[in-house]
Scaffold this motif. Structure first.
Motif, PDB file in Angstrom:
ATOM      1  N   SER A 227       0.836  -1.204   0.000  1.00 41.09           N
ATOM      2  CA  SER A 227       0.000   0.000   0.000  1.00 41.09           C
ATOM      3  C   SER A 227       0.868   1.249   0.000  1.00 41.09           C
ATOM      4  CB  SER A 227      -0.902  -0.034   1.228  1.00 41.09           C
ATOM      5  OG  SER A 227      -1.373   1.245   1.529  1.00 41.09           O
ATOM      6  N   SER A 228       0.295   2.321  -0.519  1.00 38.76           N
ATOM      7  CA  SER A 228       1.054   3.574  -0.510  1.00 38.76           C
ATOM      8  C   SER A 228       0.954   4.250   0.837  1.00 38.76           C
ATOM      9  CB  SER A 228       0.526   4.501  -1.604  1.00 38.76           C
ATOM     10  OG  SER A 228      -0.863   4.652  -1.446  1.00 38.76           O
ATOM     11  N   ASN A 229       0.055   3.746   1.672  1.00 40.92           N
ATOM     12  CA  ASN A 229      -0.112   4.324   2.999  1.00 40.92           C
ATOM     13  C   ASN A 229       0.980   3.752   3.899  1.00 40.92           C
ATOM     14  OD1 ASN A 229      -0.947   4.816   5.661  1.00 40.92           O
ATOM     15  ND2 ASN A 229      -3.072   4.990   4.996  1.00 40.92           N
ATOM     16  N   TRP A 230       1.830   4.644   4.409  1.00 41.33           N
ATOM     17  CA  TRP A 230       2.996   4.185   5.157  1.00 41.33           C
ATOM     18  C   TRP A 230       2.590   3.386   6.384  1.00 41.33           C
ATOM     19  CZ3 TRP A 230       4.725   5.101  10.111  1.00 41.33           C
ATOM     20  CH2 TRP A 230       6.062   4.781  10.371  1.00 41.33           C
TER      21      TRP A 230
ATOM     22  N   ILE B  40      -0.190   1.661   6.981  1.00 39.50           N
ATOM     23  CA  ILE B  40      -0.756   0.347   6.665  1.00 39.50           C
ATOM     24  C   ILE B  40       0.367  -0.618   6.289  1.00 39.50           C
ATOM     25  CG2 ILE B  40      -2.247  -0.885   5.069  1.00 39.50           C
ATOM     26  CD1 ILE B  40      -3.933   0.714   6.739  1.00 39.50           C
TER      27      ILE B  40
ATOM     28  N   ASN C 202       2.314  10.304   2.445  1.00 37.67           N
ATOM     29  CA  ASN C 202       2.310   8.887   2.777  1.00 37.67           C
ATOM     30  C   ASN C 202       1.082   8.424   3.531  1.00 37.67           C
ATOM     31  OD1 ASN C 202       4.819   7.841   1.779  1.00 37.67           O
ATOM     32  ND2 ASN C 202       5.765   9.310   3.130  1.00 37.67           N
ATOM     33  N   LEU C 203       0.486   9.299   4.283  1.00 33.87           N
ATOM     34  CA  LEU C 203      -0.606   8.809   5.109  1.00 33.87           C
ATOM     35  C   LEU C 203      -1.962   9.329   4.661  1.00 33.87           C
ATOM     36  CD1 LEU C 203       0.950   9.022   8.671  1.00 33.87           C
ATOM     37  CD2 LEU C 203       0.631   7.043   7.247  1.00 33.87           C
ATOM     38  N   PHE C 204      -1.975  10.490   4.054  1.00 35.79           N
ATOM     39  CA  PHE C 204      -3.267  11.108   3.794  1.00 35.79           C
ATOM     40  C   PHE C 204      -3.451  11.462   2.337  1.00 35.79           C
ATOM     41  CE2 PHE C 204      -4.547  11.300   8.087  1.00 35.79           C
ATOM     42  CZ  PHE C 204      -3.426  11.557   8.844  1.00 35.79           C
ATOM     43  N   ASN C 205      -2.820  10.684   1.445  1.00 33.48           N
ATOM     44  CA  ASN C 205      -2.810  11.145   0.058  1.00 33.48           C
ATOM     45  C   ASN C 205      -4.152  11.043  -0.640  1.00 33.48           C
ATOM     46  OD1 ASN C 205      -2.672   8.443   0.114  1.00 33.48           O
ATOM     47  ND2 ASN C 205      -0.837   8.240  -1.137  1.00 33.48           N
TER      48      ASN C 205
ATOM     49  N   ASN D  71      -7.102   6.453   2.077  1.00 33.44           N
ATOM     50  CA  ASN D  71      -5.932   6.313   2.932  1.00 33.44           C
ATOM     51  C   ASN D  71      -6.079   7.082   4.229  1.00 33.44           C
ATOM     52  OD1 ASN D  71      -4.364   4.498   1.651  1.00 33.44           O
ATOM     53  ND2 ASN D  71      -3.213   5.967   0.450  1.00 33.44           N
ATOM     54  N   SER D  72      -6.672   8.265   4.109  1.00 30.40           N
ATOM     55  CA  SER D  72      -6.823   9.060   5.320  1.00 30.40           C
ATOM     56  C   SER D  72      -7.701   8.322   6.317  1.00 30.40           C
ATOM     57  CB  SER D  72      -7.444  10.409   4.995  1.00 30.40           C
ATOM     58  OG  SER D  72      -6.833  10.948   3.863  1.00 30.40           O
TER      59      SER D  72
ATOM     60  N   THR E  30      -5.820   5.492   7.771  1.00 26.27           N
ATOM     61  CA  THR E  30      -4.809   5.944   8.738  1.00 26.27           C
ATOM     62  C   THR E  30      -5.437   6.249  10.068  1.00 26.27           C
ATOM     63  OG1 THR E  30      -3.640   6.957   6.900  1.00 26.27           O
ATOM     64  CG2 THR E  30      -2.970   7.580   9.121  1.00 26.27           C
TER      65      THR E  30
END
Lengths: 388, 399, 401
Positions: B121-124, B126, C23-26, C30-31, C34
């Motif tokens: 995933s692109s979410n660091w 996760i 990275n976290l909220f793109n 994802n937000s 997160t």
């Protein structure tokens, strides 16, 4: 370059491990011609090898009567090794457990020590190998152990398969343990219950039979090691656990709250607990049996660990014969010294003393009424064949 | 080379290799010696066994399999009672193992793929969570994990009298999970047959009609048609069954335990969850490696062609990734099946456990051992064969 | 051109806020993820923290350190292990100096373990002050080893030999030599804990390596008898579970041996692990053998080497380097699989934990603590090993040349 050395290191390490693990396969002495026993040739370096080639030499020309093959083999092995290998256990209070110093002691262990004292003169010439319930049979069949003293029930199948069972030293029966606040008192009240039991034992067979007989249902939860069985019971996974009543008493003494559990007054099977020896060596079989009888007779004759030396001077002819002072009960034929029973009784005491040491009113483990394990003169079933 | 010599001198050119260095002789000699060593070793062992049989009363027949087993088994996929034969108990064991293995494979694939995709995933956050999961489960032994789940979690649930109750009703306590489960009434078989027929027809219709659409271009509404079949057939079956094909088996507390419904024991659940979570860690890595192995150029080309994300995944990435994923995936499935033998330690009666109990009760260690190992071996070899066939078909042919 | 305009700074590297945004909220999904994950993680960590430090009762572990370390080994004879420990400390220092890199990390971790022993909760009476002092002294010995290895004559090979020597000496001492007066035999039935786990793992992998290489070569051989036997052996062992192999070596194999032969129980378990590991090693090495370009063999034949020389000098070195990652992975697997030896009555770490729980009624209900501790020990050691293997790969240039 280091890569090429890996095989070299492996070989070095292999050698060292072989050195480190030299088993007890050290049959060294030349065959004794008078016994006609199968002997071992090519004594190898004690330290270097684990596997020894064995050759069976034909019976020597008999001076003594011709004995069947295998007679005396185990005894010879024991004498060469200098100690008896006793299959026992370390986790059952009363029968085989570790005391505060880490020594393996118990009712079953003391029987082994008695035999060691009788045969080798030294009760400490015993190496106890802890066995799980599953290993009892194979260990006896392969001859890995010389005597199995691990609260094993004598059954016909086992006698046919495992080896020879010597003499019942503990008459027991299978029972149930339940929490006190369950209010259960009869087996019918256990209909539909979940019952914890050790797998691979006569216990689980008897359980199935008993419930089928009475048209009751139950759900078994089985484990192979006893610790898990009672652990699960104590946690509440099962409504009851079943085993030999002596084992239940022993395990209950190790619970966090022994008073919260009760052993029901039901017995659903006969469990004669008997030491066993490997098949094929009648001399060893006789020696063990006779030692057991000796311990029982000693209690009948009031010979104790404390007074055995004084009893040598007794004027009771039976006592004199037992202690080898006068008369003979076959010590020479069996290869025992005349005072074999003196050694045995001095080491562990008579039957009653062994019992009381662990399970008597002042026993170290728990208290269990002698019941059927009293002498025949006191209404129990313990009866020793006369030594003469 | 054409030689000026001929005839007799050409014979002299044949080199004279001594007998003991001639490769043909050496090959045969080596094989003969190895054969002698191996067969000699086998004969020596078998001789020992025969001597042991004679001396100690071991028997080597398989006839004992017909004797009554005598021991009870805690949970069985097919009905069993102690009067059945050892052979039947053995079959029960095989079925239990297969049950755990199949369920385990299904769930671990799902969980493993999920974790693998999370890793990418692109979410660091996760991806780090997934990394932690993988690192934890790959570095602790499976047995410790099983004990943790069994003794540390499942046996600590409340007692039967104080069960956790969920809507359903579903009861959870230390004796297991009890679920309400639909059961067929006497008229239920019609419903079942109709439903099964409906599902099969729907699948066939979907595939066939979609193929027709692809080939001819005519709209065939394959989605709607198959959906309609899927709904229609069970409805018809319901009415044909008189409107009452299923009843719900509700667990009820009677006496010691719950009766009725479906019962998942803590042993089974702990084994399943332990196996699933453990193997998922490895499968996540396999999936990740597979997807990362697809050439980045493929991704860029697909984007250039205008494929959206799901088309990209389904048509380009996954088919190529599968080529790399499937071999190690199958070996992980095999590991899961073999690891199910650890049920021995936590009391779930699968093949190995029943085998050991049989050895203890019947005494024929060698025969039972051979049978048990044979079952595992057959499962492994079958799977390997299938895998090798698949591999050969899809691999690139290289020099 | 003269600097007339104002100084142009290089573009700033992204700050924390920028990183968070990327990275976290793109995007929306994802937000959301997160936020949810953060909530779950914080909740779990807080609960775990509270449990570890306040609710849990760590007595089964803090009271019995020696049991976990050496099982029931007679406490009076622990000096033998001490000898091994001193030698290891010295060699750790030396290895650190000679090789650096990953061995520095290993040496530090080893020192940390020693420190943990020194600082172990005082309520464990078995861990006497003498022992703690000894462990502290070992830290000094590490430094001594480090200093000693600075001498020119100390070469990597000597350190390697030192390790082998230490292993052999420790094993011999632990077992005892019956003929020597102050070294009575100590039955392997008394060995236990991490000591036994390490013996099984290290012994298993070292013994299985040559067997595995031989099997792999045999499988590729052109002699049908050897090929068939090797393939059959490998496939059979790989197709059955490890507990089955352990059962085979512990219970079935003695049935096949003459009755006078008694193989030590620990050795039987070691035999089972070796056989199992050899089959898997064989498969790994086979992959490596296949990766050696055929041109190498052809060239070797062209210069006149015979088959044996080709294998030893050309093929094996290249093959083995290529398979180091799978081999180390196999070692880690084997290390974890030593827990299965508890099924054949070998008292390794997991068995020790379970028997402590069972023998002490006051520890009822404390299973989670004990199993978590054991899991943590395994985790640390396995993670270290995989880290070391990654560094080793880089150092040896695997996959690059």
């Amino acid at each position: 370059m280091s890569r090429k050395l890996i095989p070299v290191f492996a070989i070095l390490i292999a050698l060292s491990l072989v050195v480190a693990a030299c088993g007890t396969s050290q049959p060294t002495s030349a065959p004794e011609p008078t016994q006609g026993s199968s002997s071992v040739s090519q004594p190898e370096q004690v330290v270097e090898t684990v596997i020894v080639t064995v050759e069976v030499t034909p019976e020597a020309a008999a001076v003594a009567p011709v004995q069947p093959t295998g007679y005396g083999t185990v005894v010879q092995r024991i004498k060469d090794r200098g100690k008896i290998i006793c299959g026992g256990r370390t986790d059952l209070p009363g029968f085989g457990f570790l005391d505060a110093n880490g020594r393996n002691v118990g009712f079953d262990i003391d029987l082994c020590r008695a035999v060691a004292a009788a045969l080798l003169g030294d009760p400490e010439a015993v190496e106890v190998v802890p066995l799980s319930a599953a290993e009892r049979g194979p260990a006896l069949q392969t001859g890995e152990i010389d005597i199995l003293s691990r609260n094993a029930t004598w059954t016909t199948t086992r006698d046919a398969q495992w080896g020879n069972f010597t003499w019942v030293m503990f008459y027991d029966g299978q029972g149930f343990i339940v929490p006190v606040d369950s209010g259960i008192t009869t087996i019918e009240q256990l209909d539909g219950a979940t019952i914890c039991v050790t797998s691979g034992t006569t216990t689980e067979l008897n359980l199935a039979d008993a419930f089928r007989q009475r048209n009751l249902n139950f759900t078994p939860v089985t484990f192979e090691d006893t610790a898990s069985v009672y652990g699960a019971y104590e946690e509440g996974r099962c409504d009851a656990a079943t085993s030999d009543k002596s084992q239940l008493a022993a395990v209950r003494s190790g619970f966090a709250n022994p008073e919260a559990h009760v052993i029901l007054d039901i017995t659903i099977s006969k469990e004669p607990l008997t030491p066993a020896v490997p098949a094929g060596d009648d001399q060893w079989f006789d020696i063990v049996k006779i030692t057991m009888w000796g311990l029982i007779n000693a209690e009948e004759l009031n010979v104790t660990q404390a007074n055995v030396e004084d009893m040598k001077a007794s004027d009771n002819v039976t006592v004199q014969r037992l202690l080898g002072v006068e008369g003979d009960w076959g010590q020479a034929d069996l290869g025992l010294s005349p005072d074999a029973m003196v050694q045995a009784i001095k080491a562990v005491g008579n039957y009653g003393e062994i019992y009381d040491r662990f399970m008597g009113p002042n026993g170290t483990s728990f208290t269990l009424d002698r019941g059927l394990n009293n002498l025949w003169t006191e209404g129990g079933l313990i009866y020793g064949i006369p030594l003469r | 080379m054409t030689s000026r010599h001929s005839g007799i001198n050409q014979v002299q050119f044949r080199s004279e290799i001594p007998f003991w260095r001639d490769e043909r002789v050496l090959r045969i000699a080596a094989q003969v010696i190895s054969a002698i060593l191996i067969i000699g070793f086998i004969i020596w062992s078998v001789d020992n066994v025969i001597k042991a049989t004679a001396q100690r009363g071991l028997s080597l027949g398989f006839g004992f399999l017909n004797e009554s087993a005598g021991f009870p088994i805690g949970e069985t996929p097919i009905p069993y009672d102690p009067s059945r034969s050892f052979a039947y108990a053995f079959v029960v064991g095989v079925l239990s193992t297969l049950k755990v293995a199949i369920l385990g494979i299904v769930f671990t694939t799902l969980l493993g793929t999920l974790v693998g995709l999370m890793r990418l995933s692109s979410n660091w956050l996760i991806s780090r969570i997934a990394l932690a999961y993988v690192e934890i489960h790959r570095n602790i032994p499976l047995l410790v994990l099983l004990f943790l789940w069994y003794r540390g979690v499942f046996l600590k649930f409340p007692r039967v009298q104080e069960s956790i109750t969920w809507p359903g009703p579903i009861f959870i306590n230390q004796r297991g999970l009890y679920m309400t489960w639909p059961r067929l009434t006497s008229t239920g078989t019609i419903f079942l047959t109709a439903s099964t027929a409906g599902i099969l027809l729907a699948i066939i219709a979907f595939i066939w009609l979609r193929k027709v659409r692809e080939v001819t271009g005519r709209p065939t509404y394959f989605g709607l048609t198959s959906l309609a079949i899927l709904i229609l057939f069970p409805l018809v079956g319901w009415f044909l069954a008189g409107g009452n094909p299923i009843t719900f088996d509700i667990p009820q507390l009677s006496g010691f335990n719950f009766q009725g419904g479906v019962h998942l024991t803590p042993e089974f659940t702990a084994l399943l969850i332990g196996l699933v979570t453990y193997t998922a860690g490895f499968i996540a890595e396999v999936v990740r490696a597979g997807i990362q192995a697809v050439n980045r150029g493929q991704l860029e080309a697909a984007r250039a062609l205008g494929l959206n994300y799901s088309q990209l995944l389904g048509l380009v990435i996954i088919p190529q990734a599968l080529r790399v994923i499937i071999p190690p995936l199958i070996s992980q499935y095999l590991n899961l099946t073999k690891n199910s033998s650890l049920a021995f330690f936590i009391g779930y009666p699968e093949l190995f456990f029943i085998g050991k109990t049989t050895i203890n009760q019947a005494g024929r260690a060698i025969q039972v051992f051979v049978l048990v190992m044979l079952v595992y071996l057959i499962i492994s070899l079958l799977t390997s064969m299938i895998l090798n066939t698949y591999n050969r078909r899809i691999q690139f042919i290289e020099r | 051109m003269a600097a007339t305009s104002k100084v142009v700074r290089p573009p700033q590297s992204p700050g924390a806020l920028q990183w968070l945004r990327e990275n976290l909220f793109n995007n929306l999904l994802n937000s959301l993820l997160t936020v949810i994950s953060l909530a779950v993680i914080l909740f779990t960590l807080a609960g775990a923290f509270r449990w570890v430090f306040f609710t849990a009762n760590w007595e089964p572990i803090s009271n019995n350190p020696l049991l976990y370390l050496v099982g029931q080994y007679p406490r009076d004879d622990l000096w033998r292990l001490g000898v091994g420990l001193v030698l290891s400390s010295f060699l750790f220092g030396g290895s650190w100096r000679v090789w650096g890199g990953v061995l520095r990390t290993l040496a530090f971790t080893y020192a940390l373990f020693l420190l943990a022993g020194v600082l172990w909760p005082l309520q464990a009476e078995t861990l006497t002050l003498t022992m703690r002092a000894f462990l502290l002294a070992n830290l000094v010995v590490i430094y001594l080893g480090f200093a000693f290895a600075g001498f020119k004559f100390v070469r990597p090979l000597s350190v390697l030999f030192g390790w082998v020597f230490t292993l052999i000496i420790t094993l011999v001492l632990l077992h005892g030599i019956s003929s020597v007066a102050f070294l009575p035999d100590v039955s392997t039935g008394l060995w236990g804990g991490i000591m036994v786990t390490l013996i099984l793992a290290i012994g298993g992998i070292t013994l299985s390596f040559p067997i595995g290489v031989l099997l792999a070569l045999g499988r590729r051989s052109s002699l049908p008898v050897v090929t068939i036997f090797s393939t059959a052996f490998i496939e059979v062992i790989r197709g059955v579970p490890l507990i089955g192999i352990l059962f085979l070596s512990s219970i079935i194999v003695p049935l096949f041996l003459p009755p006078e032969v008694r193989i030590d129980r620990l050795l039987r378990a070691l035999l089972g692990m070796t056989l199992f590991s050899a089959a898997y090693t064989a498969e790994n090495v086979r992959g490596g053998l296949a990766a050696v370009p055929p041109g190498q063999v052809e060239a070797a034949k062209a210069i006149g080497l015979n088959n044996f020389q080709i294998t030893i000098l050309i093929v094996l070195p290249q093959a083995l380097r290529a398979v180091i990652p799978p081999i180390v992975g196999q070692f880690i697997s084997l290390f974890k699989d030593t827990t299965l030896a508890s099924g054949v009555a070998v008292l390794e770490l997991l068995s020790v934990g379970r028997s402590i729980l069972q023998a002490n009624p006051q520890y009822i209900g404390l299973q989670t603590e004990v199993y978590l501790f054991i899991a943590a020990v395994f985790w640390i050691l396995s993670y270290l090993m995989s880290y070391a293997s990654q560094r080793l790969e880089v150092a040896l240039g695997v996959g690059q040349r």
